[in-house]
Each structure stands twice: as structure tokens, then as C-alpha cells.
Scaffold this motif. Structure first.
Motif, short mmCIF file in Angstrom:
data_model
loop_
_atom_site.label_atom_id
_atom_site.label_comp_id
_atom_site.label_asym_id
_atom_site.label_seq_id
_atom_site.Cartn_x
_atom_site.Cartn_y
_atom_site.Cartn_z
N THR A 28 0.75 -1.22 0.08
CA THR A 28 -0.23 0.10 0.00
C THR A 28 0.77 1.23 -0.14
OG1 THR A 28 -1.83 -1.19 1.10
CG2 THR A 28 -1.91 1.34 1.30
N TRP A 32 1.10 4.04 -2.94
CA TRP A 32 0.95 5.34 -2.74
C TRP A 32 1.99 6.37 -3.19
CZ3 TRP A 32 -0.46 5.43 3.22
CH2 TRP A 32 -1.67 4.96 3.27
N PRO A 39 -4.17 7.65 -0.96
CA PRO A 39 -4.51 7.30 0.30
C PRO A 39 -6.06 7.82 0.83
CG PRO A 39 -2.40 8.05 0.41
CD PRO A 39 -2.92 8.56 -1.10
N ASN A 43 -5.86 8.60 6.12
CA ASN A 43 -4.51 8.04 5.75
C ASN A 43 -3.70 9.30 5.50
OD1 ASN A 43 -4.46 5.51 6.82
ND2 ASN A 43 -5.30 4.65 4.93
#
Length: 186
Positions: A28, A32, A39, A43
């Protein structure tokens, strides 16, 4: 995401450590950093807090890393309603500019839902403010001038802004069209 990899590397933090600290997976974080995923608002706020930088820095809108002191306990919906009314924009007109339903704008303003990061950036652009100001973190009244990053000229920066605002399907279509143009130039 502009700035995330730079921040992480400047502080000597590897992707695994950041993933553990934010309770997300290492892929993840990689997604990003490479712009494959964006996000969530939650986040983004966690990243800004983690690195003590303004959201606008993470989103590539400003080159300033110092985070302003929070100025308001207002929720994002209160901020959206405030700026919409101060600029005399109806919910319907705002929804139209954002390509969302009027009901979505209403839910945001009642703090029943949160706009996604792309909508937050677009809202800040529409209102002529920073994302930090929209989220109640800054009193800055002028929209920052985009920074020149990675040797991009003004045209490239404008193109990237349009790309960032596209849906994944629109990006795929644009990529296919660009490939056709590139083949024609060969």
C-alpha cells in the motif's frame, strides 16, 4: 504521491516500518508513493501528522514542509458549508463542479460522510484555499503557487494536474490515446 517517498527517505524510514506505524501493508505504501493508489482522507491526515507536514505538501501543492498550527476544531463539513456559503455557491452548483450528487455534498456538510482526497483537492481549488485550510489546519488565505518539481515545465505541471483529477478509467483511456500518438511520431 508527491513528497511521500522523499519524506520517508529523508527520515531514514523504510516502507515496512511506515506500513507498520500506519497499520497498512507495505505494498500500500509503495502504491501511494508510485501514484497507483491514493490514500484515504484519514490516511492522508495520518501521514501529515506522522511526518509533521501540511497536507498540501503531501499532495504536491506547496513546497513548504512546516505544518501550521491548527486554527480550528471545525469539522470538514463545517468548513465546506462555510466556504460554499461565503462564495454564494449552491449545493447543486458545487456538486455539479465536483461531478457528485447534491446529496453527497449535503452529507459532507452534515459531517455524515467525508469527501475523498481528490474531492478535497478539487474543493480547495474551487474555494481558492489550501487543503489544510479546508481541513481547519491553517489560516493561509492564498492558494499556493504550484512548485516546479522534477524538472517539469508549466505545461507538464498542468497536464499532471488534469491527470490527477481523472478517474482510473479516464487515465486508462488517456494512456491508450497517448500510446497511439507516440506511435505516430515514430
Amino acid at each position: 504521491m508527491i513528497g511521500l517517498k522523499r519524506l520517508r527517505e529523508e527520515r531514514g524510514i523504510d516502507q515496512k516500518v511506515l506500513a507498520i506505524d500506519l497499520n497498512v501493508s507495505q505494498p500500500t505504501i509503495s502504491d501511494w508513493e508510485n501514484g497507483r493508489k491514493t490514500p484515504s482522507v484519514e490516511n492522508l491526515v495520518r501521514l501529515a501528522d506522522y511526518f509533521s507536514v501540511p497536507l498540501d505538501y503531501l499532495l504536491g501543492r506547496i513546497d513548504q514542509k512546516e505544518i501550521p498550527a491548527p486554527t480550528s476544531d471545525a469539522m470538514i463539513g463545517d468548513q465546506i458549508r462555510h466556504y460554499r456559503k461565503s462564495q454564494k455557491v449552491s449545493q447543486k452548483d458545487l456538486a455539479s463542479q465536483l461531478f457528485v450528487s447534491q446529496q453527497a455534498v449535503g452529507k459532507w456538510e452534515r459531517n455524515e460522510a467525508t469527501p475523498n482526497p481528490e474531492a478535497i483537492v478539487k474543493l480547495a481549488q474551487i474555494f481558492g484555499i489550501t487543503t489544510d485550510e479546508l481541513l481547519g489546519c491553517s489560516e493561509q488565505k492564498e492558494t499556493p503557487v504550484p512548485t516546479k518539481r522534477d524538472g517539469q515545465d508549466e505545461l507538464e505541471q498542468r497536464l499532471m494536474q488534469y491527470v490527477r483529477e481523472m478517474t482510473p478509467d479516464q487515465k486508462k483511456l488517456l494512456l491508450a490515446q497517448m500510446q497511439v500518438l507516440a506511435e505516430q511520431n515514430e
